[in-house]
Design an enzyme around this catalytic site. Structure first.
Site, mmCIF file in Angstrom:
data_model
loop_
_atom_site.group_PDB
_atom_site.id
_atom_site.type_symbol
_atom_site.label_atom_id
_atom_site.label_comp_id
_atom_site.label_asym_id
_atom_site.label_seq_id
_atom_site.Cartn_x
_atom_site.Cartn_y
_atom_site.Cartn_z
ATOM 1 C CG ASP A 28 -0.395 -0.112 2.519
ATOM 2 O OD1 ASP A 28 0.842 -0.194 2.620
ATOM 3 O OD2 ASP A 28 -1.160 -0.100 3.514
ATOM 4 C CB SER A 29 4.569 1.778 -0.081
ATOM 5 O OG SER A 29 4.824 0.646 -0.898
ATOM 6 C CG ASP A 38 0.347 -4.167 1.981
ATOM 7 O OD1 ASP A 38 0.599 -5.140 2.719
ATOM 8 O OD2 ASP A 38 1.121 -3.205 1.825
ATOM 9 C CD GLU A 85 7.865 -0.495 7.544
ATOM 10 O OE1 GLU A 85 6.853 -1.138 7.215
ATOM 11 O OE2 GLU A 85 8.179 0.607 7.047
HETATM 12 O O1 KIV Z 1 3.562 -1.130 1.556
HETATM 13 C C1 KIV Z 1 4.735 -1.528 1.532
HETATM 14 O O2 KIV Z 1 5.509 -1.242 0.606
HETATM 15 C C2 KIV Z 1 5.206 -2.348 2.639
HETATM 16 C C3 KIV Z 1 6.677 -2.577 2.750
HETATM 17 C C4 KIV Z 1 7.349 -1.347 3.234
HETATM 18 C C5 KIV Z 1 6.994 -3.745 3.601
HETATM 19 O O3 KIV Z 1 4.428 -2.793 3.428
#
Ligand code: KIV
Length: 256
Positions: A47-48, A86, A183
């Site tokens: 979700d980044s 995610d 994390e």
């Molecule tokens: O959303 C994402 O990219 C993540 C990573 C930072 C592990 O959850």
């Protein structure tokens, strides 16, 4: 180079025998296809994507519709690497909601789903795993909790915090997580968790003692020059290349 992971059932063998796994985020077709062809072990539709490709200030504005849209694009690109997606903020408040949304991500093409949280989310994890959907946990610094926590804070600095992280990891492991993202936590805590659980640990900002490392693709390739976390090493400068090519094109247009 060691052959890349072919499916999630090989995770425990790689945890036992190495080498450590590589994980990168992917949000679109070309990036996912290039990373799959390059031999990255696992891809994460994180979700980044809210910050990296949609210009949101954090991950709390990311919706199920966005995750489905990007998961489907990545699925169309990938032939081999298992794809983790995610569950976004507020998409897993009850076990029923978590399972329904996990199914939607799987229908869009995810091989496994991830959510943020430990002991408190065991009922959600059991519902997902019980339905036969591979699950990835995420503990330590939790980006979806940035507002409640008042910022992005490293975890595991006190014995109480370290014990809480261990209990979260053990609970997710016991509930059937195939892997757990650790994390932004003190490296010794991440190494200790890695030794004590069956699931594969995937570290980010957690030292080098985990079974795998994950990085946001844009941090690796220098495609988001406005911010890069201190632990991320950029191995390319894609932002500078885009700017250079655009300037060259502008000049060529003007010279016609
Ligand atoms: O959303 C994402 O990219 C993540 C990573 C930072 C592990 O959850």
């Amino acid at each position: 180079m060691h052959p890349p992971l072919a499916n999630l059932s090989q995770l425990s063998d790689r945890k036992r025998n190495g080498p450590p796994l590589s994980v990168l985020t992917a949000y679109d077709y070309p990036a996912a296809r290039l990373l799959d062809e390059a031999g990255v072990d696992l891809l994460l539709v994180g979700d980044s994507l809210g910050m990296m490709v949609l210009g949101l200030p954090d991950t709390t504005g990311v919706t199920m519709e966005m995750m489905i849209h990007h998961t489907a694009a990545v699925r169309r690109a990938v032939k081999r690497a298992p794809v983790i997606s995610d569950l976004p903020y507020h998409a897993y408040e009850t076990p029923e909601q978590a399972l329904a949304n996990a199914r939607r991500l799987v229908e869009a093409g995810a091989d496994a789903v991830k959510l943020e949280g430990g002991v408190d989310f065991v009922p959600q994890v059991r519902a997902i795993v019980g339905a036969g959907i591979p699950f990835v946990g995420h503990i330590g610094m939790l980006p979806q909790s940035v507002k409640e926590e008042g910022g992005y804070k490293k975890k595991g600095r006190t014995p109480e915090q370290a014990e809480k992280l261990l209990q979260d990891a053990l609970a997710l492991d016991e509930a059937g997580a195939a892997a757990i993202v650790l994390e932004s936590m003190v490296p010794d805590v991440a190494s200790d968790i890695t030794r004590r659980i069956r699931a594969t640990t995937i570290g980010i900002g957690a030292g080098s003692g985990t079974d795998a490392q994950v990085l946001v693709l844009h941090d690796l390739i220098g495609a988001f020059p406005w911010f890069r976390p201190p632990f991320a090493t950029a191995r390319a400068d894609v932002a500078a290349e885009i700017s250079r090519a655009a300037r060259e094109y502008i000049t060529a247009c003007q010279a016609r």
